[in-house]
Design an enzyme around this catalytic site. Structure first.
Site, PDB file in Angstrom:
ATOM      1  N   ASP A  85       0.833  -1.205   0.000  1.00 60.11           N
ATOM      2  CA  ASP A  85       0.000   0.000   0.000  1.00 60.11           C
ATOM      3  C   ASP A  85       0.868   1.255   0.000  1.00 60.11           C
ATOM      4  O   ASP A  85       1.956   1.255   0.565  1.00 60.11           O
ATOM      5  CB  ASP A  85      -0.901  -0.017   1.255  1.00 60.11           C
ATOM      6  N   ASN A 124     -10.661  -3.140  -6.424  1.00 57.31           N
ATOM      7  CA  ASN A 124      -9.869  -2.150  -7.173  1.00 57.31           C
ATOM      8  C   ASN A 124     -10.520  -1.738  -8.498  1.00 57.31           C
ATOM      9  O   ASN A 124     -10.130  -0.733  -9.099  1.00 57.31           O
ATOM     10  CB  ASN A 124      -8.437  -2.650  -7.438  1.00 57.31           C
TER      11      ASN A 124
HETATM   12  C1  FPP Z   1      -1.719   0.409  -3.323  1.00 57.02           C
HETATM   13  O1  FPP Z   1      -1.338   1.717  -3.589  1.00 57.02           O
HETATM   14  C2  FPP Z   1      -1.312  -0.497  -4.340  1.00 57.02           C
HETATM   15  C3  FPP Z   1      -2.144  -1.062  -5.268  1.00 57.02           C
HETATM   16  C4  FPP Z   1      -3.564  -0.809  -5.390  1.00 57.02           C
HETATM   17  C5  FPP Z   1      -1.653  -1.989  -6.239  1.00 57.02           C
HETATM   18  C6  FPP Z   1      -0.353  -2.670  -5.941  1.00 57.02           C
HETATM   19  C7  FPP Z   1       0.262  -2.878  -7.215  1.00 57.02           C
HETATM   20  C8  FPP Z   1       1.580  -2.808  -7.503  1.00 57.02           C
HETATM   21  C9  FPP Z   1       2.658  -2.635  -6.504  1.00 57.02           C
HETATM   22  C10 FPP Z   1       2.013  -2.908  -8.897  1.00 57.02           C
HETATM   23  C11 FPP Z   1       1.585  -4.123  -9.606  1.00 57.02           C
HETATM   24  C12 FPP Z   1       2.085  -5.374  -8.995  1.00 57.02           C
HETATM   25  C13 FPP Z   1       2.717  -6.355  -9.638  1.00 57.02           C
HETATM   26  C14 FPP Z   1       3.013  -7.639  -8.936  1.00 57.02           C
HETATM   27  C15 FPP Z   1       3.142  -6.230 -11.041  1.00 57.02           C
HETATM   28  P1  FPP Z   1      -2.462   2.841  -3.569  1.00 57.02           P
HETATM   29  O2  FPP Z   1      -2.649   3.282  -4.980  1.00 57.02           O
HETATM   30  O3  FPP Z   1      -3.681   2.360  -2.877  1.00 57.02           O
HETATM   31  O4  FPP Z   1      -1.720   3.940  -2.737  1.00 57.02           O
HETATM   32  P2  FPP Z   1      -2.400   5.082  -1.860  1.00 57.02           P
HETATM   33  O5  FPP Z   1      -3.184   4.400  -0.784  1.00 57.02           O
HETATM   34  O6  FPP Z   1      -1.222   5.821  -1.345  1.00 57.02           O
HETATM   35  O7  FPP Z   1      -3.248   5.906  -2.801  1.00 57.02           O
END
Ligand code: FPP
Length: 227
Positions: free
Chosen positions: A16, A64
């Protein structure tokens, strides 16, 4: 009965904070996700040194889809690029890919790409499990329906039908970015897992952070309800 084995076999991470990482730098969210993939790549490269048998990453939840279409597309494209570019490394490093969640419902080309990657890495000794279109409540409901088809619903028959049935029991669950919740991730599997919440935003999470969490895990005494 206290557990004295200090090595975590199965570690899961809620990655996250990509968005906040980008926002703090006045960069587009997509770049935060891109740097998030870099963090994944670095961890997977160092997996053998950690002693972990299975690393499970929450890459895309069934919730998501509620994000703007452009961000969903960015995440799917990152997934395409990541699997395509890193597949040879997985094979060379004995990393076995596994996907949990309702991934058959993803775009056709992704499903095909993943099926190919699963087949080509099936001989690997360490597992990288990626949760895609994953929701734990949905997974439990699916498992319960399958268990009911076989007659008896018990914790054991449900567990046997979870997407993670062939993985070691979950030892440690880590969430980055300071949020303290499970967000529909591995609810069943986390029943006796240790949990560690760190403030680090996912793109800044390094193998050293993982090692710190493993050291903290090793210091904890697990009782599984006993004493
Ligand atoms: C949370 O950050 C992360 C995600 C929703 C997706 C996680 C995905 C990756 C790390 C990339 C893809 C993964 C692979 C294995 C290729 P957020 O956008 O919720 O962050 P925030 O809470 O700060 O807005």
């Amino acid at each position: 009965m206290a557990d004295t084995s200090a090595q975590a076999r199965h570690v899961a991470i809620i990655m996250d904070g990509n968005g906040r990482w980008a926002k703090r730098r006045h960069l587009p969210r997509a770049l935060g996700h891109q740097r998030g993939v870099e963090a994944v790549r670095t961890l997977v490269r160092g997996l053998a040194e950690t002693g972990i048998e299975c690393l499970t990453l929450y890459a895309f939840s069934s919730e998501n889809w509620k994000r703007p279409g452009e961000e969903v597309d960015d995440l799917m494209n990152l997934m395409r690029k990541f699997v395509k570019s890193d597949l040879p490394e997985f094979i060379a490093n004995d990393v076995k890919l596994k996907i949990i969640g309702d991934w058959q419902g993803l775009a056709h080309d992704i499903v095909e790409m993943l099926e190919d990657a699963l087949a080509k890495t099936s001989g690997g000794t360490r597992t990288l499990a990626v949760a895609l279109n994953y929701g734990s409540q949905q997974e439990i409901a699916r498992a319960a329906a399958k268990a009911a088809g076989g007659g008896e619903i018990t914790p054991e028959t449900i567990a046997a039908h979870l997407d993670t049935a062939d993985l070691p029991p979950l030892d440690l669950l880590i969430r980055t970015s300071g949020e303290v919740r499970l967000s529909n991730f591995l609810l069943w599997q986390a029943a006796y897992a240790e949990m560690i919440f760190v403030d680090t935003l996912w793109p800044d999470f390094t193998p050293e952070h993982l090692q710190e969490a493993l050291d903290e895990f090793a210091r904890r005494e697990r009782r599984y309800g006993g004493r």
